[in-house]
Design an enzyme around this catalytic site. Structure first.
Site, short mmCIF file in Angstrom:
data_model
loop_
_atom_site.label_atom_id
_atom_site.label_comp_id
_atom_site.label_asym_id
_atom_site.label_seq_id
_atom_site.Cartn_x
_atom_site.Cartn_y
_atom_site.Cartn_z
N ASP A 109 3.06 -6.03 -1.86
CA ASP A 109 2.72 -4.86 -1.07
C ASP A 109 1.42 -4.24 -1.56
O ASP A 109 1.06 -4.36 -2.74
CB ASP A 109 3.84 -3.82 -1.13
CG ASP A 109 5.12 -4.34 -0.51
OD1 ASP A 109 5.03 -5.18 0.39
OD2 ASP A 109 6.20 -3.91 -0.95
N LYS A 110 0.75 -3.54 -0.67
CA LYS A 110 -0.51 -2.89 -1.02
C LYS A 110 -0.37 -1.96 -2.22
O LYS A 110 -1.22 -1.95 -3.12
CB LYS A 110 -1.05 -2.13 0.19
CG LYS A 110 -2.45 -1.56 0.01
CD LYS A 110 -2.96 -0.95 1.30
CE LYS A 110 -4.36 -0.40 1.13
NZ LYS A 110 -4.90 0.18 2.39
#
Length: 337
Positions: A109-110
């Site tokens: 995930d970012k």
């Protein structure tokens, strides 16, 4: 004929590292691909000796020993998006700036950070990612509350998220707010969803290991080529792995039963253990527990044994009675002093 002799055009292009199979299909549909100077159709197979060109550039056949394949380990910082779409700001391809075309194996995930593989070898991707192939991925997680024994137990046994129950995993406590977890699954935002289900919020998530490869001294934003030894171990581990998905989702009836039993055990545990304590866990007092615990110290653990105060109403206009029901009651004086 075997696939060593002929191969579907989209796979031939994908194996070369030029693009994915899906992107190769788009190129073929747009008539940007030629075989021996002719525009092919979807599903065309490449024969031995055929010359394949994309936008006028020749696509070379993959080496038998894959010596021309690229395998790198990257320590992804937070804020980088695991996509090959170059129009996405902060995409992982622009962040690495590798001279060859590569793509990530899986994603982080970012807001997450840590180890991720990138490669030009399309065959190895699914072998590593498939949950049924049981290849370990280890994470170091920081949460917003002190860890409890119940939290660790539930995380290890499985948590209902995304219409399924997560597979059993290994959880070890490092400190009051930090634990490590080893997964073989890769559900969307799995660790964050698991923690959220149990009332915790992840404040930092770092992947520290994939199979036999660790971050070691690789700093955030740095990458390196995987060593021959690491690749030999990976190839050995994935040798018998499936490239196709197997349905590992539990039947709906089993999901419902498991979730019901899990919730029932959770309620029983809460009732028998008002607070969690341990070497790393510490004691956690929820709002409202302090008053209840004080009552428990005096009257026992069952709140129903606590005597309730009775309200007494006095009718000042009532006349004194001499009935047997009031003979032994104290008389109230209505005279003013």
């Amino acid at each position: 004929m075997s696939q060593d002799i002929e191969k579907r055009l989209n796979k031939f292009i994908s194996d070369s590292g030029h693009c994915s199979r899906r992107e190769a299909d788009k190129l073929i549909e747009q008539n940007r691909v030629k075989i021996n100077g002719q525009v092919p159709e979807l599903g065309t197979k490449v024969q031995p000796g055929d010359e394949v060109f994309v936008d006028g550039k020749r696509i070379n056949k993959i080496a038998e020993n894959k010596s021309d394949r690229i395998y790198i380990a990257y320590n992804k910082p937070t804020g980088i998006t695991c996509t090959t779409e170059r129009d996405v700001y902060g995409n992982i391809i622009d962040a690495i700036r590798h001279k060859e075309r590569i793509f990530p194996i899986g994603r982080l995930d970012k807001p997450s950070e840590g180890l991720i593989f990138l490669t030009s070898d399309g065959d190895i991707v699914n072998k590593i990612l498939r949950a049924e192939n049981a290849h370990d991925k280890e994470y170091r997680v920081t949460v917003d509350q002190p860890l409890s024994e119940r939290f660790v137990d539930r995380m290890q046994r499985g948590v209902p998220i995304l219409d399924t129950i997560t597979k059993p995993c290994v959880v070890k406590v490092e400190s009051r707010f930090v634990f490590t977890i080893i997964l073989t699954q890769g559900l969307n935002r799995q660790i964050r969803r698991m923690c959220e289900y149990l009332g915790y919020e992840v404040t930092r998530l770092q992947r520290t290991r994939i199979m036999n490869v660790t971050l070691n001294n690789l700093k955030a934003g740095q990458w390196r080529n995987l060593s021959e030894k690491e690749m030999a171990e990976i190839n050995t581990a994935v040798e018998g792995s499936s490239k196709t998905a197997v349905n590992t989702t539990l039947p709906k009836e089993q999901q419902s039963t498991d979730q019901t039993n899990s919730d029932k055990l959770s309620r029983q545990r809460k009732a028998s253990e008002p607070t969690a304590s341990g070497a790393y866990y510490g004691k956690v007092e929820r709002s409202g527990n302090a008053e209840r615990n004080n009552r428990n110290d005096k009257y026992g653990s069952n709140d129903r044994t606590v005597p309730k105060a009775k309200k007494v109403f006095v009718n000042k206009n009532a006349k004194p009675s001499t009935s047997s029901a009031t003979i032994n009651r104290p008389k109230l004086s209505l005279k003013r002093k």
